[in-house]
Design a protein around this motif. Structure first.
Motif, PDB file in Angstrom:
ATOM      1  N   ILE A  12       0.838  -1.199   0.000  1.00 37.14           N
ATOM      2  CA  ILE A  12       0.000   0.000   0.000  1.00 37.14           C
ATOM      3  C   ILE A  12       0.872   1.248   0.000  1.00 37.14           C
ATOM      4  O   ILE A  12       0.666   2.172  -0.800  1.00 37.14           O
ATOM      5  CB  ILE A  12      -0.964  -0.004   1.210  1.00 37.14           C
ATOM      6  N   ALA A  13       1.861   1.296   0.882  1.00 33.19           N
ATOM      7  CA  ALA A  13       2.742   2.464   0.982  1.00 33.19           C
ATOM      8  C   ALA A  13       3.548   2.654  -0.294  1.00 33.19           C
ATOM      9  O   ALA A  13       3.706   3.779  -0.778  1.00 33.19           O
ATOM     10  CB  ALA A  13       3.674   2.325   2.177  1.00 33.19           C
ATOM     11  N   GLY A  14       4.067   1.578  -0.852  1.00 37.62           N
ATOM     12  CA  GLY A  14       4.831   1.662  -2.094  1.00 37.62           C
ATOM     13  C   GLY A  14       3.986   2.168  -3.246  1.00 37.62           C
ATOM     14  O   GLY A  14       4.425   3.003  -4.045  1.00 37.62           O
ATOM     15  N   PHE A  15       2.745   1.702  -3.312  1.00 38.62           N
ATOM     16  CA  PHE A  15       1.836   2.165  -4.358  1.00 38.62           C
ATOM     17  C   PHE A  15       1.541   3.650  -4.200  1.00 38.62           C
ATOM     18  O   PHE A  15       1.633   4.428  -5.158  1.00 38.62           O
ATOM     19  CB  PHE A  15       0.529   1.364  -4.337  1.00 38.62           C
ATOM     20  N   LEU A  16       1.194   4.069  -2.989  1.00 35.23           N
ATOM     21  CA  LEU A  16       0.878   5.476  -2.739  1.00 35.23           C
ATOM     22  C   LEU A  16       2.084   6.379  -3.022  1.00 35.23           C
ATOM     23  O   LEU A  16       1.943   7.437  -3.634  1.00 35.23           O
ATOM     24  CB  LEU A  16       0.397   5.670  -1.304  1.00 35.23           C
ATOM     25  N   THR A  53       4.495   4.827  15.433  1.00 35.94           N
ATOM     26  CA  THR A  53       5.212   3.625  15.026  1.00 35.94           C
ATOM     27  C   THR A  53       4.484   2.943  13.879  1.00 35.94           C
ATOM     28  O   THR A  53       3.313   3.211  13.627  1.00 35.94           O
ATOM     29  CB  THR A  53       5.316   2.623  16.198  1.00 35.94           C
ATOM     30  N   VAL A  54       5.210   2.059  13.210  1.00 35.44           N
ATOM     31  CA  VAL A  54       4.613   1.201  12.194  1.00 35.44           C
ATOM     32  C   VAL A  54       4.443  -0.151  12.874  1.00 35.44           C
ATOM     33  O   VAL A  54       5.386  -0.922  12.992  1.00 35.44           O
ATOM     34  CB  VAL A  54       5.531   1.101  10.946  1.00 35.44           C
ATOM     35  N   ASP A  55       3.227  -0.421  13.354  1.00 33.74           N
ATOM     36  CA  ASP A  55       3.034  -1.604  14.180  1.00 33.74           C
ATOM     37  C   ASP A  55       1.805  -2.432  13.817  1.00 33.74           C
ATOM     38  O   ASP A  55       1.311  -3.190  14.621  1.00 33.74           O
ATOM     39  CB  ASP A  55       2.966  -1.208  15.649  1.00 33.74           C
ATOM     40  N   GLY A  56       1.316  -2.299  12.619  1.00 32.53           N
ATOM     41  CA  GLY A  56       0.174  -3.097  12.194  1.00 32.53           C
ATOM     42  C   GLY A  56      -0.439  -2.505  10.946  1.00 32.53           C
ATOM     43  O   GLY A  56       0.061  -1.525  10.405  1.00 32.53           O
ATOM     44  N   ILE A  57      -1.495  -3.117  10.493  1.00 34.00           N
ATOM     45  CA  ILE A  57      -2.189  -2.613   9.310  1.00 34.00           C
ATOM     46  C   ILE A  57      -3.219  -1.595   9.788  1.00 34.00           C
ATOM     47  O   ILE A  57      -4.335  -1.941  10.144  1.00 34.00           O
ATOM     48  CB  ILE A  57      -2.846  -3.750   8.513  1.00 34.00           C
ATOM     49  N   ASN A  58      -2.801  -0.339   9.845  1.00 36.38           N
ATOM     50  CA  ASN A  58      -3.684   0.747  10.249  1.00 36.38           C
ATOM     51  C   ASN A  58      -3.271   2.016   9.510  1.00 36.38           C
ATOM     52  O   ASN A  58      -2.230   2.059   8.855  1.00 36.38           O
ATOM     53  CB  ASN A  58      -3.685   0.936  11.767  1.00 36.38           C
ATOM     54  N   LEU A  59      -4.083   3.032   9.614  1.00 36.52           N
ATOM     55  CA  LEU A  59      -3.847   4.270   8.874  1.00 36.52           C
ATOM     56  C   LEU A  59      -2.524   4.932   9.258  1.00 36.52           C
ATOM     57  O   LEU A  59      -1.787   5.415   8.397  1.00 36.52           O
ATOM     58  CB  LEU A  59      -5.010   5.240   9.091  1.00 36.52           C
ATOM     59  N   GLN A  60      -2.208   4.950  10.545  1.00 30.93           N
ATOM     60  CA  GLN A  60      -0.959   5.559  11.001  1.00 30.93           C
ATOM     61  C   GLN A  60       0.246   4.854  10.396  1.00 30.93           C
ATOM     62  O   GLN A  60       1.171   5.504   9.901  1.00 30.93           O
ATOM     63  CB  GLN A  60      -0.865   5.520  12.521  1.00 30.93           C
ATOM     64  N   SER A  61       0.254   3.529  10.407  1.00 32.12           N
ATOM     65  CA  SER A  61       1.364   2.764   9.839  1.00 32.12           C
ATOM     66  C   SER A  61       1.505   3.014   8.345  1.00 32.12           C
ATOM     67  O   SER A  61       2.614   3.194   7.832  1.00 32.12           O
ATOM     68  CB  SER A  61       1.161   1.266  10.086  1.00 32.12           C
ATOM     69  N   ILE A  62       0.383   3.039   7.645  1.00 30.76           N
ATOM     70  CA  ILE A  62       0.419   3.260   6.195  1.00 30.76           C
ATOM     71  C   ILE A  62       0.928   4.667   5.897  1.00 30.76           C
ATOM     72  O   ILE A  62       1.747   4.858   4.988  1.00 30.76           O
ATOM     73  CB  ILE A  62      -0.970   3.006   5.574  1.00 30.76           C
ATOM     74  N   LEU A  63       0.485   5.664   6.657  1.00 30.11           N
ATOM     75  CA  LEU A  63       0.930   7.041   6.446  1.00 30.11           C
ATOM     76  C   LEU A  63       2.428   7.189   6.698  1.00 30.11           C
ATOM     77  O   LEU A  63       3.153   7.777   5.888  1.00 30.11           O
ATOM     78  CB  LEU A  63       0.145   7.994   7.348  1.00 30.11           C
TER      79      LEU A  63
END
Length: 89
Positions: A12-16, A53-63
């Protein structure tokens, strides 16, 4: 965070990041870029900025991972543009 979560957030992050930066990477490169971006963004956000932190599949991690991936693309473009700059023909 498990490997599946890293792959999903990375994709998701790579695509965005690719969309934002106008890159044309393939699926595998987008996933790798997103995972590296997640590592970079997660380190900066948690250690330097104390922001999250990046700690799961959530909006904060993706951002955070997306911002990290954008930074990775920016740095890679900067380094790529300098290759061969010192050569004279």
């Amino acid at each position: 965070m498990g490997i599946v979560s890293w792959i999903v957030v990375g994709a998701i992050a790579g695509f965005l990041a690719s969309v934002v930066m106008g890159s044309k990477e393939g699926l595998l490169m987008m996933i790798v870029l997103g995972i590296v971006g997640g590592l970079v963004g997660g380190f900066v956000a948690s250690s330097v900025l104390k922001a999250g932190t990046v700690d799961g599949i959530n909006l904060q991690s993706i951002l955070i991972a997306t911002i990290g991936a954008i930074a990775v693309i920016f740095v890679a473009r900067g380094l790529g543009g300098r290759r061969g700059a010192g050569r004279s023909s």
